[in-house]
Scaffold this motif. Sequence first.
Motif, short mmCIF file in Angstrom:
data_model
loop_
_atom_site.label_atom_id
_atom_site.label_comp_id
_atom_site.label_asym_id
_atom_site.label_seq_id
_atom_site.Cartn_x
_atom_site.Cartn_y
_atom_site.Cartn_z
N VAL A 74 0.93 -1.07 -0.04
CA VAL A 74 -0.20 -0.46 0.09
C VAL A 74 0.72 1.31 0.29
O VAL A 74 0.15 2.48 -0.58
CB VAL A 74 -0.44 0.45 1.48
N GLY A 75 2.31 1.16 0.71
CA GLY A 75 3.19 1.85 0.69
C GLY A 75 2.65 3.19 2.36
O GLY A 75 2.77 3.96 1.93
N PHE A 76 1.68 2.17 3.29
CA PHE A 76 1.41 2.61 4.02
C PHE A 76 3.02 3.66 5.37
O PHE A 76 3.56 3.69 5.31
CB PHE A 76 1.44 1.75 5.74
N ALA A 77 2.40 4.97 5.47
CA ALA A 77 2.89 5.91 6.14
C ALA A 77 4.28 6.04 5.32
O ALA A 77 5.65 6.36 6.15
CB ALA A 77 3.17 6.21 7.54
N ASN A 78 4.95 5.72 4.38
CA ASN A 78 6.28 5.38 3.29
C ASN A 78 6.72 6.86 2.79
O ASN A 78 7.50 7.20 2.86
CB ASN A 78 5.71 5.39 1.93
N THR A 79 6.24 8.73 2.92
CA THR A 79 6.45 9.50 2.91
C THR A 79 7.39 10.21 4.07
O THR A 79 7.90 11.13 4.00
CB THR A 79 6.62 10.17 2.61
N ALA A 80 7.07 9.25 5.56
CA ALA A 80 7.54 10.33 6.86
C ALA A 80 8.88 9.60 7.33
O ALA A 80 9.91 8.38 6.56
CB ALA A 80 7.31 8.68 8.31
N LEU A 81 9.23 10.65 8.50
CA LEU A 81 10.83 10.36 8.83
C LEU A 81 11.33 9.51 9.63
O LEU A 81 12.11 9.53 10.58
CB LEU A 81 11.46 11.11 8.19
N ARG A 82 9.81 9.01 10.56
CA ARG A 82 10.66 8.59 11.56
C ARG A 82 9.53 7.61 12.02
O ARG A 82 8.38 7.00 10.93
CB ARG A 82 10.13 9.94 12.75
N ARG A 83 9.53 6.58 13.03
CA ARG A 83 8.76 5.56 12.83
C ARG A 83 7.57 5.35 14.32
O ARG A 83 6.90 5.06 14.13
CB ARG A 83 9.51 4.69 13.79
N ASP A 84 7.62 6.99 15.60
CA ASP A 84 6.32 6.81 15.37
C ASP A 84 5.94 8.03 15.34
O ASP A 84 6.15 9.18 15.12
CB ASP A 84 7.57 7.75 17.48
N CYS A 85 4.56 7.92 15.32
CA CYS A 85 3.70 8.42 14.16
C CYS A 85 2.21 8.30 15.21
O CYS A 85 2.04 7.58 16.01
CB CYS A 85 3.23 7.92 13.06
N THR A 86 1.54 9.43 14.66
CA THR A 86 0.06 9.40 15.49
C THR A 86 -0.63 9.04 14.45
O THR A 86 -0.42 8.81 13.40
CB THR A 86 -0.49 10.75 15.75
#
Length: 390
Positions: free
Chosen positions: A187-199
């Motif tokens: 799917v590309g789940f949160a693929n543009t995030a730069l960190r592992r802890d997310c809301t």
Amino acid sequence: MVLVRELAVLSIVVPAVAALLLWAWPEPARPHVPVPQLVSVRGEDRVMFYADLVPLQEGLKPLPLLVTGRASNGAKGALLQEWPGFHAEAQFIGTAVSVRFEDNVNRWRVLIDNGRSGMIELSRPGVNDLRIRGLTAGAHHIRVEKISESSMPTSFGGILIDGDSEALPAPRARPRLIEFIGDSDTVGFANTALRRDCTEDEVFSATDTSRSFGPKVAEALDADFRMVARSGIGLVRNYEGVTPQSTMTTRYPLALPSDPAAGRLADRPADIVVTALGSNDFGSSFTESEPWADHEALSRDFAAALIAFLRDRVRENPGAIQVLLAFGEYGKPLLVPYQQAEAALKADGQQAVLITLPKLDRSACFWHPSAGDHDLIASWLTTAISPLVQ
């Protein structure tokens, strides 16, 4: 004695400096939230166009569409969709066009002339028309693509024009269609995030299916793509054993994964099928209610299910190249079933290829593949598939 004192000093100073650097090093930026409901970007031609969300307009004429992705019939000619990567394209002559939504769930991107004449991004557009005006007079191509993951079916009401514009035939389909079957990694789940802890809101902001490995491979091979993927889903068990009745084995045939009763519209057979399942089967510990004592037992059941699943895909897509994408970080319990499945398909006389990925960075939200990981996966797939389609 001097050397001893120097070593003692170093033993104190080095950890202190390291701790200071770790404390001072900037943390990766958090995904931007909330996502704006509507953002317009001018294209290369620099023409100022106008885009706004308006109540549903009367008297508009629907354009013929090229639709790619699982869908079901909705009310008043609309399409219900839920699987990721759904997209529709149309062509017209004129300076204005509208896109109809009934959707409080998803993010969408609208490209005019492949972005040359402009781009609009939408977040949860509601029950509204996206009205686009001020385009250069002449023929235009419009593409509407869902870039988020749905948690429920939503309605896409089509691409429409008023009496001042002229309809053109739907765009011709690309010569090949690649189907990607998988889970959140696909799917590309949160693929543009730069960190592992997310809301939850940050995951929504950081997910962009168009930047996942599937669309990248399709673009490189001049193909279109269809996605049958869902976060948390596995082939024989879902992540942490939840909803055991809703694995990919039972969800795959459905038009809408959360509505088994919805009729599925006919879609084009795929020329290439990429199957990338197993992260959720092997990525969590067992619950007491599950039947497997260990990963060895799960591996045996996974192998049998994978071979049966792939043979079904062969029957539905005659002559298609079957690409098996295995995430090597899960080791032999996952790799051996994929090796057995490749051997079984080849014994059946099918064209099959197994790609085993190296350990990924997984620096996006909740240890999901990063944008760099998706680039890597796309590169491996493109390199493996290219010789098979020439």
